[in-house]
Design a protein around this motif. Structure first.
Motif, PDB file in Angstrom:
ATOM      1  N   SER A   1     110.339  13.035  48.867  1.00 15.81           N
ATOM      2  CA  SER A   1     109.529  14.303  48.779  1.00 15.81           C
ATOM      3  C   SER A   1     109.251  15.338  47.440  1.00 15.81           C
ATOM      4  O   SER A   1     108.638  15.962  47.612  1.00 15.81           O
ATOM      5  CB  SER A   1     110.601  15.208  49.903  1.00 15.81           C
ATOM      6  N   ALA A   2     109.661  14.133  46.142  1.00 11.56           N
ATOM      7  CA  ALA A   2     109.765  15.183  45.384  1.00 11.56           C
ATOM      8  C   ALA A   2     108.507  14.978  44.210  1.00 11.56           C
ATOM      9  O   ALA A   2     107.911  13.837  44.163  1.00 11.56           O
ATOM     10  CB  ALA A   2     110.679  14.708  43.865  1.00 11.56           C
ATOM     11  N   ASP A   3     108.393  16.473  43.367  1.00 12.36           N
ATOM     12  CA  ASP A   3     107.237  16.629  42.594  1.00 12.36           C
ATOM     13  C   ASP A   3     107.446  16.230  41.195  1.00 12.36           C
ATOM     14  O   ASP A   3     107.206  15.351  40.493  1.00 12.36           O
ATOM     15  CB  ASP A   3     106.435  18.362  42.771  1.00 12.36           C
ATOM     16  N   VAL A   4     109.007  16.370  41.362  1.00 11.41           N
ATOM     17  CA  VAL A   4     109.559  16.381  39.846  1.00 11.41           C
ATOM     18  C   VAL A   4     110.872  16.611  39.868  1.00 11.41           C
ATOM     19  O   VAL A   4     111.798  16.317  40.797  1.00 11.41           O
ATOM     20  CB  VAL A   4     109.736  17.462  38.803  1.00 11.41           C
ATOM     21  N   ILE A   5     111.596  15.065  39.569  1.00  7.37           N
ATOM     22  CA  ILE A   5     112.401  14.811  39.797  1.00  7.37           C
ATOM     23  C   ILE A   5     113.667  14.221  38.262  1.00  7.37           C
ATOM     24  O   ILE A   5     113.028  13.961  36.891  1.00  7.37           O
ATOM     25  CB  ILE A   5     113.049  12.805  40.088  1.00  7.37           C
ATOM     26  N   ILE A   6     114.980  15.426  38.590  1.00 10.38           N
ATOM     27  CA  ILE A   6     115.986  15.516  36.655  1.00 10.38           C
ATOM     28  C   ILE A   6     117.072  14.497  37.408  1.00 10.38           C
ATOM     29  O   ILE A   6     117.718  14.968  37.679  1.00 10.38           O
ATOM     30  CB  ILE A   6     115.471  16.907  37.042  1.00 10.38           C
TER      31      ILE A   6
ATOM     32  N   LEU B   1     114.642  29.864  30.785  1.00 10.46           N
ATOM     33  CA  LEU B   1     112.744  29.749  30.430  1.00 10.46           C
ATOM     34  C   LEU B   1     111.851  30.915  31.045  1.00 10.46           C
ATOM     35  O   LEU B   1     110.735  30.606  30.918  1.00 10.46           O
ATOM     36  CB  LEU B   1     112.808  28.365  31.026  1.00 10.46           C
ATOM     37  N   GLY B   2     112.229  31.540  32.315  1.00 17.24           N
ATOM     38  CA  GLY B   2     111.689  33.089  32.479  1.00 17.24           C
ATOM     39  C   GLY B   2     111.467  32.812  34.008  1.00 17.24           C
ATOM     40  O   GLY B   2     110.241  33.825  34.327  1.00 17.24           O
TER      41      GLY B   2
ATOM     42  N   LEU C   1     116.493  19.146  28.084  1.00 22.96           N
ATOM     43  CA  LEU C   1     115.429  19.247  27.591  1.00 22.96           C
ATOM     44  C   LEU C   1     114.660  18.010  28.777  1.00 22.96           C
ATOM     45  O   LEU C   1     113.730  18.874  28.203  1.00 22.96           O
ATOM     46  CB  LEU C   1     115.487  17.813  27.049  1.00 22.96           C
ATOM     47  N   GLN C   2     114.913  17.693  29.827  1.00 17.80           N
ATOM     48  CA  GLN C   2     114.149  17.226  30.555  1.00 17.80           C
ATOM     49  C   GLN C   2     113.792  18.451  31.594  1.00 17.80           C
ATOM     50  O   GLN C   2     112.140  18.845  31.492  1.00 17.80           O
ATOM     51  CB  GLN C   2     114.423  16.412  32.078  1.00 17.80           C
ATOM     52  N   LEU C   3     113.849  19.537  31.816  1.00 16.40           N
ATOM     53  CA  LEU C   3     113.883  20.749  32.527  1.00 16.40           C
ATOM     54  C   LEU C   3     112.722  21.702  30.901  1.00 16.40           C
ATOM     55  O   LEU C   3     111.653  21.711  31.823  1.00 16.40           O
ATOM     56  CB  LEU C   3     114.605  21.931  32.547  1.00 16.40           C
ATOM     57  N   GLN C   4     112.861  21.257  30.089  1.00 15.55           N
ATOM     58  CA  GLN C   4     111.920  21.994  29.084  1.00 15.55           C
ATOM     59  C   GLN C   4     110.556  21.405  29.186  1.00 15.55           C
ATOM     60  O   GLN C   4     109.953  21.829  29.483  1.00 15.55           O
ATOM     61  CB  GLN C   4     112.484  22.146  28.059  1.00 15.55           C
TER      62      GLN C   4
ATOM     63  N   THR D   1     124.837  17.286  41.945  1.00 14.92           N
ATOM     64  CA  THR D   1     124.364  17.221  41.043  1.00 14.92           C
ATOM     65  C   THR D   1     123.381  17.986  39.948  1.00 14.92           C
ATOM     66  O   THR D   1     122.827  17.871  39.352  1.00 14.92           O
ATOM     67  CB  THR D   1     123.006  16.352  41.770  1.00 14.92           C
ATOM     68  N   GLY D   2     123.898  19.704  39.842  1.00  9.48           N
ATOM     69  CA  GLY D   2     123.678  20.364  38.655  1.00  9.48           C
ATOM     70  C   GLY D   2     122.332  21.393  39.062  1.00  9.48           C
ATOM     71  O   GLY D   2     121.719  21.496  37.944  1.00  9.48           O
ATOM     72  N   LYS D   3     122.556  21.770  40.398  1.00  7.95           N
ATOM     73  CA  LYS D   3     121.808  22.456  41.045  1.00  7.95           C
ATOM     74  C   LYS D   3     122.015  24.085  40.145  1.00  7.95           C
ATOM     75  O   LYS D   3     120.495  24.628  39.971  1.00  7.95           O
ATOM     76  CB  LYS D   3     121.365  22.305  42.292  1.00  7.95           C
ATOM     77  N   SER D   4     122.979  24.246  40.741  1.00  6.45           N
ATOM     78  CA  SER D   4     123.247  25.683  39.695  1.00  6.45           C
ATOM     79  C   SER D   4     122.845  26.292  38.436  1.00  6.45           C
ATOM     80  O   SER D   4     122.179  26.779  37.504  1.00  6.45           O
ATOM     81  CB  SER D   4     124.651  25.981  40.004  1.00  6.45           C
ATOM     82  N   LYS D   5     123.156  24.847  37.442  1.00  8.35           N
ATOM     83  CA  LYS D   5     122.889  24.787  35.818  1.00  8.35           C
ATOM     84  C   LYS D   5     121.268  24.817  35.933  1.00  8.35           C
ATOM     85  O   LYS D   5     121.389  25.138  34.649  1.00  8.35           O
ATOM     86  CB  LYS D   5     123.639  23.688  35.039  1.00  8.35           C
ATOM     87  N   ALA D   6     120.568  23.909  36.489  1.00  7.53           N
ATOM     88  CA  ALA D   6     119.518  23.679  35.677  1.00  7.53           C
ATOM     89  C   ALA D   6     118.569  25.152  36.556  1.00  7.53           C
ATOM     90  O   ALA D   6     117.814  25.219  35.869  1.00  7.53           O
ATOM     91  CB  ALA D   6     118.798  22.565  37.160  1.00  7.53           C
ATOM     92  N   SER D   7     119.079  26.024  37.731  1.00 11.97           N
ATOM     93  CA  SER D   7     118.453  27.302  37.409  1.00 11.97           C
ATOM     94  C   SER D   7     119.044  28.390  36.373  1.00 11.97           C
ATOM     95  O   SER D   7     117.838  29.269  36.514  1.00 11.97           O
ATOM     96  CB  SER D   7     119.086  27.670  39.179  1.00 11.97           C
ATOM     97  N   GLU D   8     119.963  28.497  35.909  1.00  8.18           N
ATOM     98  CA  GLU D   8     120.559  28.834  35.235  1.00  8.18           C
ATOM     99  C   GLU D   8     119.481  28.759  33.847  1.00  8.18           C
ATOM    100  O   GLU D   8     118.775  29.538  33.119  1.00  8.18           O
ATOM    101  CB  GLU D   8     121.628  28.923  34.798  1.00  8.18           C
ATOM    102  N   ILE D   9     119.421  28.109  33.753  1.00  9.00           N
ATOM    103  CA  ILE D   9     118.008  27.010  32.944  1.00  9.00           C
ATOM    104  C   ILE D   9     117.254  27.263  32.617  1.00  9.00           C
ATOM    105  O   ILE D   9     115.793  27.670  32.059  1.00  9.00           O
ATOM    106  CB  ILE D   9     117.780  25.176  32.459  1.00  9.00           C
ATOM    107  N   LEU D  10     116.329  27.041  33.351  1.00 11.42           N
ATOM    108  CA  LEU D  10     115.216  27.795  34.328  1.00 11.42           C
ATOM    109  C   LEU D  10     114.968  29.044  34.339  1.00 11.42           C
ATOM    110  O   LEU D  10     113.506  29.605  34.080  1.00 11.42           O
ATOM    111  CB  LEU D  10     114.596  27.408  36.382  1.00 11.42           C
ATOM    112  N   ARG D  11     116.166  30.170  34.514  1.00 13.21           N
ATOM    113  CA  ARG D  11     116.253  31.521  34.543  1.00 13.21           C
ATOM    114  C   ARG D  11     115.498  32.027  32.760  1.00 13.21           C
ATOM    115  O   ARG D  11     115.107  32.624  32.918  1.00 13.21           O
ATOM    116  CB  ARG D  11     117.293  32.018  34.862  1.00 13.21           C
TER     117      ARG D  11
END
Length: 202
Positions: free
Chosen positions: A170-175, A24-25, A186-189, A12-22
Motif C-alpha cells: 500500500s506504500a507510495d514511499v518506503i523508508i 523539514l517543515g 537521508l532517505q527522508l530528506q 520501525t522508527g516512526k517516531s524518529k521519522a516524524s521528528e525528522i519530517l517536523r
C-alpha cells in the motif's frame, strides 16, 4: 495541504521519522498521543474500556495502564478488535479535526503518524502513504533495548499487526530504517525534496 500518512510496524522508527519530517517543515499529528488523550480517566472511551476489560487494566490513580491492556489484547484477536473498535473511531475523528484546523491555518504539509493507519482504514485522510520498514530481527533487538521486552513478547506484538508485505503493497514511499538514523534521515530528506518540494513547485 499535502497530507502524509506515516506508518509501519512496531520498532520501525516512526517516531524518529516524524521528528525528522517536523524539522523539514511538516506539522505532525501523532495518533498515539491522541489515543492517550482519548481514554484519559473519566472519558467515554475510558468507561467503555473498563466495562469491556475490567478494572484490572487501571493504575492506582484510575488511569488506563497501557502495559496491562496490551498484555490482554496482544495475541487475542477478539480482544484486540474490541479495543480497536472503541479507540480507533475516536482517534480518527480527532485527527481529522486537527487536519481541518491545520488546513484552515494555511499549513502546507501535515503528517499523521499512526502504527495502525492501514489497519484502521484511514487511507482517505492522506494524499500519500509512507511506510517505515525494518527486518524482524532488527525490530526484536530494538524493542528489547528500548522497552525491555523479550523476543517472544516482541514477536507476539509483531504477529498481531498487519504483515510488512501488506503494508509495503500500500506504500507510495518506503523508508528502510535498518541502517540507523543518519541513513534514514537521508532517505527522508530525498523523498521530501522529490515528493513534497517538487510538488509545491509544479
Amino acid at each position: 495541504m499535502f497530507v502524509i500518512g506515516l506508518t509501519g510496524g512496531i520498532g520501525t522508527g516512526k517516531s524518529k521519522a516524524s521528528e525528522i519530517l517536523r524539522d523539514l517543515g511538516a506539522e505532525v499529528i501523532a495518533a498515539d498521543a491522541i489515543g492517550h488523550e482519548t481514554y484519559l480517566h473519566g472519558t467515554e472511551a475510558w468507561r467503555e474500556l473498563v466495562r469491556e476489560f475490567g478494572g484490572e487494566i487501571l493504575e492506582t490513580g484510575g488511569e488506563v495502564d497501557r502495559d496491562k491492556l496490551g498484555q490482554l489484547v496482544f495475541g487475542n484477536k477478539q480482544a484486540l478488535e474490541k479495543l480497536n473498535s472503541i479507540v480507533h473511531p475516536r482517534i480518527r475523528s480527532e485527527a481529522a479535526k486537527r487536519l481541518r484546523t491545520l488546513s484552515e491555518c494555511g499549513t502546507a504539509v501535515a503528517v499523521i503518524e499512526a502504527a495502525l493507519f492501514l489497519e484502521a482504514g484511514w487511507e482517505d485522510l492522506a494524499d500519500e502513504i509512507w511506510v517505515m520498514a525494518a527486518p524482524e530481527e532488527t525490530v526484536v533487538q530494538r524493542i528489547g533495548s528500548r522497552d525491555g521486552l523479550d523476543a517472544c513478547q516482541t514477536r507476539l506484538r509483531i504477529s498481531s499487526q498487519m504483515t510488512e508485505e501488506e503494508r509495503l503493497a500500500s506504500a507510495d514511499v518506503i523508508i528502510d530504517s535498518s541502517h540507523g538514523i543518519a541513513q534514514m534521515s537521508l532517505q527522508l530528506q530525498a523523498f521530501w525534496r522529490e515528493r513534497v518540494i517538487n510538488r509545491q513547485e509544479t
